[in-house]
Scaffold this motif. Sequence first.
Motif, PDB file in Angstrom:
ATOM      1  N   SER A 231      67.115  62.263  16.842  1.00  0.00           N
ATOM      2  CA  SER A 231      66.297  61.217  17.450  1.00  0.00           C
ATOM      3  C   SER A 231      65.538  60.478  16.364  1.00  0.00           C
ATOM      4  O   SER A 231      64.780  61.084  15.601  1.00  0.00           O
ATOM      5  CB  SER A 231      65.312  61.824  18.466  1.00  0.00           C
ATOM      6  OG  SER A 231      66.011  62.416  19.545  1.00  0.00           O
ATOM      7  N   GLY A 232      65.746  59.175  16.282  1.00  0.00           N
ATOM      8  CA  GLY A 232      65.113  58.386  15.249  1.00  0.00           C
ATOM      9  C   GLY A 232      63.721  57.915  15.631  1.00  0.00           C
ATOM     10  O   GLY A 232      63.219  58.203  16.717  1.00  0.00           O
ATOM     11  N   GLU A 233      63.120  57.167  14.725  1.00  0.00           N
ATOM     12  CA  GLU A 233      61.804  56.588  14.955  1.00  0.00           C
ATOM     13  C   GLU A 233      61.837  55.122  14.548  1.00  0.00           C
ATOM     14  O   GLU A 233      62.550  54.744  13.618  1.00  0.00           O
ATOM     15  CB  GLU A 233      60.729  57.316  14.131  1.00  0.00           C
ATOM     16  CG  GLU A 233      60.554  58.784  14.488  1.00  0.00           C
ATOM     17  CD  GLU A 233      59.493  59.453  13.627  1.00  0.00           C
ATOM     18  OE1 GLU A 233      58.945  58.761  12.737  1.00  0.00           O
ATOM     19  OE2 GLU A 233      59.228  60.641  13.837  1.00  0.00           O
ATOM     20  N   GLY A 234      61.075  54.285  15.253  1.00  0.00           N
ATOM     21  CA  GLY A 234      61.030  52.879  14.903  1.00  0.00           C
ATOM     22  C   GLY A 234      61.687  51.998  15.941  1.00  0.00           C
ATOM     23  O   GLY A 234      62.327  52.475  16.893  1.00  0.00           O
ATOM     24  N   GLU A 235      61.573  50.699  15.743  1.00  0.00           N
ATOM     25  CA  GLU A 235      61.991  49.711  16.740  1.00  0.00           C
ATOM     26  C   GLU A 235      63.481  49.763  17.056  1.00  0.00           C
ATOM     27  O   GLU A 235      63.891  49.610  18.207  1.00  0.00           O
ATOM     28  CB  GLU A 235      61.624  48.311  16.238  1.00  0.00           C
ATOM     29  CG  GLU A 235      61.840  47.204  17.256  1.00  0.00           C
ATOM     30  CD  GLU A 235      61.390  45.853  16.739  1.00  0.00           C
ATOM     31  OE1 GLU A 235      61.798  44.841  17.321  1.00  0.00           O
ATOM     32  OE2 GLU A 235      60.633  45.822  15.748  1.00  0.00           O
ATOM     33  N   GLU A 236      64.315  49.949  16.035  1.00  0.00           N
ATOM     34  CA  GLU A 236      65.759  49.931  16.259  1.00  0.00           C
ATOM     35  C   GLU A 236      66.365  51.320  16.417  1.00  0.00           C
ATOM     36  O   GLU A 236      67.583  51.472  16.486  1.00  0.00           O
ATOM     37  CB  GLU A 236      66.471  49.226  15.097  1.00  0.00           C
ATOM     38  CG  GLU A 236      66.197  47.740  14.993  1.00  0.00           C
ATOM     39  CD  GLU A 236      65.011  47.440  14.095  1.00  0.00           C
ATOM     40  OE1 GLU A 236      64.655  48.323  13.292  1.00  0.00           O
ATOM     41  OE2 GLU A 236      64.438  46.347  14.201  1.00  0.00           O
ATOM     42  N   ALA A 237      65.528  52.340  16.444  1.00  0.00           N
ATOM     43  CA  ALA A 237      66.024  53.718  16.465  1.00  0.00           C
ATOM     44  C   ALA A 237      66.636  54.076  17.821  1.00  0.00           C
ATOM     45  O   ALA A 237      66.378  53.434  18.841  1.00  0.00           O
ATOM     46  CB  ALA A 237      64.896  54.686  16.130  1.00  0.00           C
ATOM     47  N   VAL A 238      67.452  55.120  17.812  1.00  0.00           N
ATOM     48  CA  VAL A 238      68.115  55.601  19.018  1.00  0.00           C
ATOM     49  C   VAL A 238      68.178  57.128  18.983  1.00  0.00           C
ATOM     50  O   VAL A 238      67.893  57.754  17.964  1.00  0.00           O
ATOM     51  CB  VAL A 238      69.559  55.050  19.136  1.00  0.00           C
ATOM     52  CG1 VAL A 238      69.552  53.545  19.294  1.00  0.00           C
ATOM     53  CG2 VAL A 238      70.399  55.477  17.935  1.00  0.00           C
ATOM     54  N   HIS A 239      68.549  57.703  20.114  1.00  0.00           N
ATOM     55  CA  HIS A 239      68.928  59.117  20.164  1.00  0.00           C
ATOM     56  C   HIS A 239      70.426  59.182  19.884  1.00  0.00           C
ATOM     57  O   HIS A 239      71.216  58.515  20.569  1.00  0.00           O
ATOM     58  CB  HIS A 239      68.661  59.721  21.542  1.00  0.00           C
ATOM     59  CG  HIS A 239      67.226  59.708  21.974  1.00  0.00           C
ATOM     60  ND1 HIS A 239      66.266  60.499  21.387  1.00  0.00           N
ATOM     61  CD2 HIS A 239      66.590  58.994  22.950  1.00  0.00           C
ATOM     62  CE1 HIS A 239      65.100  60.303  21.995  1.00  0.00           C
ATOM     63  NE2 HIS A 239      65.274  59.389  22.934  1.00  0.00           N
ATOM     64  N   GLU A 240      70.831  59.969  18.890  1.00  0.00           N
ATOM     65  CA  GLU A 240      72.252  60.177  18.598  1.00  0.00           C
ATOM     66  C   GLU A 240      72.616  61.596  19.013  1.00  0.00           C
ATOM     67  O   GLU A 240      72.056  62.566  18.500  1.00  0.00           O
ATOM     68  CB  GLU A 240      72.530  59.978  17.110  1.00  0.00           C
ATOM     69  CG  GLU A 240      72.265  58.563  16.615  1.00  0.00           C
ATOM     70  CD  GLU A 240      72.439  58.424  15.121  1.00  0.00           C
ATOM     71  OE1 GLU A 240      72.632  59.459  14.448  1.00  0.00           O
ATOM     72  OE2 GLU A 240      72.372  57.296  14.611  1.00  0.00           O
ATOM     73  N   ILE A 241      73.545  61.706  19.940  1.00  0.00           N
ATOM     74  CA  ILE A 241      73.966  63.006  20.471  1.00  0.00           C
ATOM     75  C   ILE A 241      75.408  63.252  20.027  1.00  0.00           C
ATOM     76  O   ILE A 241      76.263  62.374  20.151  1.00  0.00           O
ATOM     77  CB  ILE A 241      73.867  63.025  22.005  1.00  0.00           C
ATOM     78  CG1 ILE A 241      72.418  62.729  22.439  1.00  0.00           C
ATOM     79  CG2 ILE A 241      74.336  64.369  22.560  1.00  0.00           C
ATOM     80  CD1 ILE A 241      72.249  62.564  23.943  1.00  0.00           C
ATOM     81  N   TYR A 242      75.676  64.459  19.516  1.00  0.00           N
ATOM     82  CA  TYR A 242      76.996  64.766  18.964  1.00  0.00           C
ATOM     83  C   TYR A 242      77.659  65.907  19.735  1.00  0.00           C
ATOM     84  O   TYR A 242      77.000  66.872  20.120  1.00  0.00           O
ATOM     85  CB  TYR A 242      76.872  65.151  17.490  1.00  0.00           C
ATOM     86  CG  TYR A 242      76.364  64.018  16.632  1.00  0.00           C
ATOM     87  CD1 TYR A 242      77.226  63.051  16.133  1.00  0.00           C
ATOM     88  CD2 TYR A 242      75.005  63.906  16.327  1.00  0.00           C
ATOM     89  CE1 TYR A 242      76.755  62.004  15.355  1.00  0.00           C
ATOM     90  CE2 TYR A 242      74.526  62.864  15.548  1.00  0.00           C
ATOM     91  CZ  TYR A 242      75.405  61.916  15.069  1.00  0.00           C
ATOM     92  OH  TYR A 242      74.937  60.873  14.301  1.00  0.00           O
ATOM     93  N   SER A 243      78.974  65.760  19.925  1.00  0.00           N
ATOM     94  CA  SER A 243      79.767  66.807  20.569  1.00  0.00           C
ATOM     95  C   SER A 243      80.984  67.100  19.710  1.00  0.00           C
ATOM     96  O   SER A 243      81.352  66.314  18.837  1.00  0.00           O
ATOM     97  CB  SER A 243      80.228  66.350  21.963  1.00  0.00           C
ATOM     98  OG  SER A 243      81.290  65.397  21.851  1.00  0.00           O
ATOM     99  N   THR A 244      81.640  68.221  19.966  1.00  0.00           N
ATOM    100  CA  THR A 244      82.917  68.481  19.304  1.00  0.00           C
ATOM    101  C   THR A 244      83.948  67.498  19.847  1.00  0.00           C
ATOM    102  O   THR A 244      83.804  66.960  20.953  1.00  0.00           O
ATOM    103  CB  THR A 244      83.393  69.917  19.563  1.00  0.00           C
ATOM    104  OG1 THR A 244      83.492  70.124  20.983  1.00  0.00           O
ATOM    105  CG2 THR A 244      82.421  70.932  18.971  1.00  0.00           C
TER     106      THR A 244
END
Length: 252
Positions: free
Chosen positions: A166-179
């Motif tokens: 999970s990023g921080e800042g205006e353009e940040a997003v949650h990045e979720i990873y799977s196999t």
Amino acid sequence: MAGHSQFKNIMHRKGRQDAARGKIFTKVIREITTAARLGSPDPAANPRLRAAMIAAREANMTRDTIDRAIKRGSGNEADANYDEVRYEGYGPGGVAVIVEALTNNRNRTAGEVRSIFAKHGGNLGESNSVSFMFDRMGEFRYPLKVGSADDVMEKAIDAGAEDVVSGEGEEAVHEIYSTQDRFTEVRDALEKLLGQPSSAKLMWRPKTTTPVEGETAKKLLDLIAALDDSDDVQNVYANFELSDDALAKFAA
């Protein structure tokens, strides 16, 4: 934050997304037609097509344009036949780089990619020369507004994901990873828990990252930008890491 995400954030802040809208449409249309050609024209039965349509909507592509691309691909029109090609090599600072392309002329694309590597201080390698440094994984992106880092982490684990950044800042997003093998399963579970992601695709995630600074970082970012600017290139992945200070400098 891995290099690929850092590069995308830098380009977003510099406004290249608007300037390169036509190129983005070209890349997305190629992916839609290829996905429709290789699988079902029904996105519910074709995970790759569904992911491409999410990317199209994220790029503000009209429904008519999407439908025409699907029709071209499913109709097996000659000009919709693109080959999937992967190139691997090293950039400045010994950073490993993977380039994914869709092309109707392998010789042209190989020559262009090789030229870009050489021009920007890199070296194009043999097949599988750097892919062992990456994991092939599913990546799902959500805006920060869907929930706190803890909340998203909990729901991602429930969905069967492997990791969350999970990023921080205006353009940040949650990045979720799977196999890779659980991509569809995790995507469906996440949609029930968090809604439709802004991006859902298979990607190359570096196992470790190489820190780069100063002039080396500039040369590397120039290489990635040049590759990203090619019509045939769909995705560029690299295992570099910029410090917060370097990130702020290049984003300025």
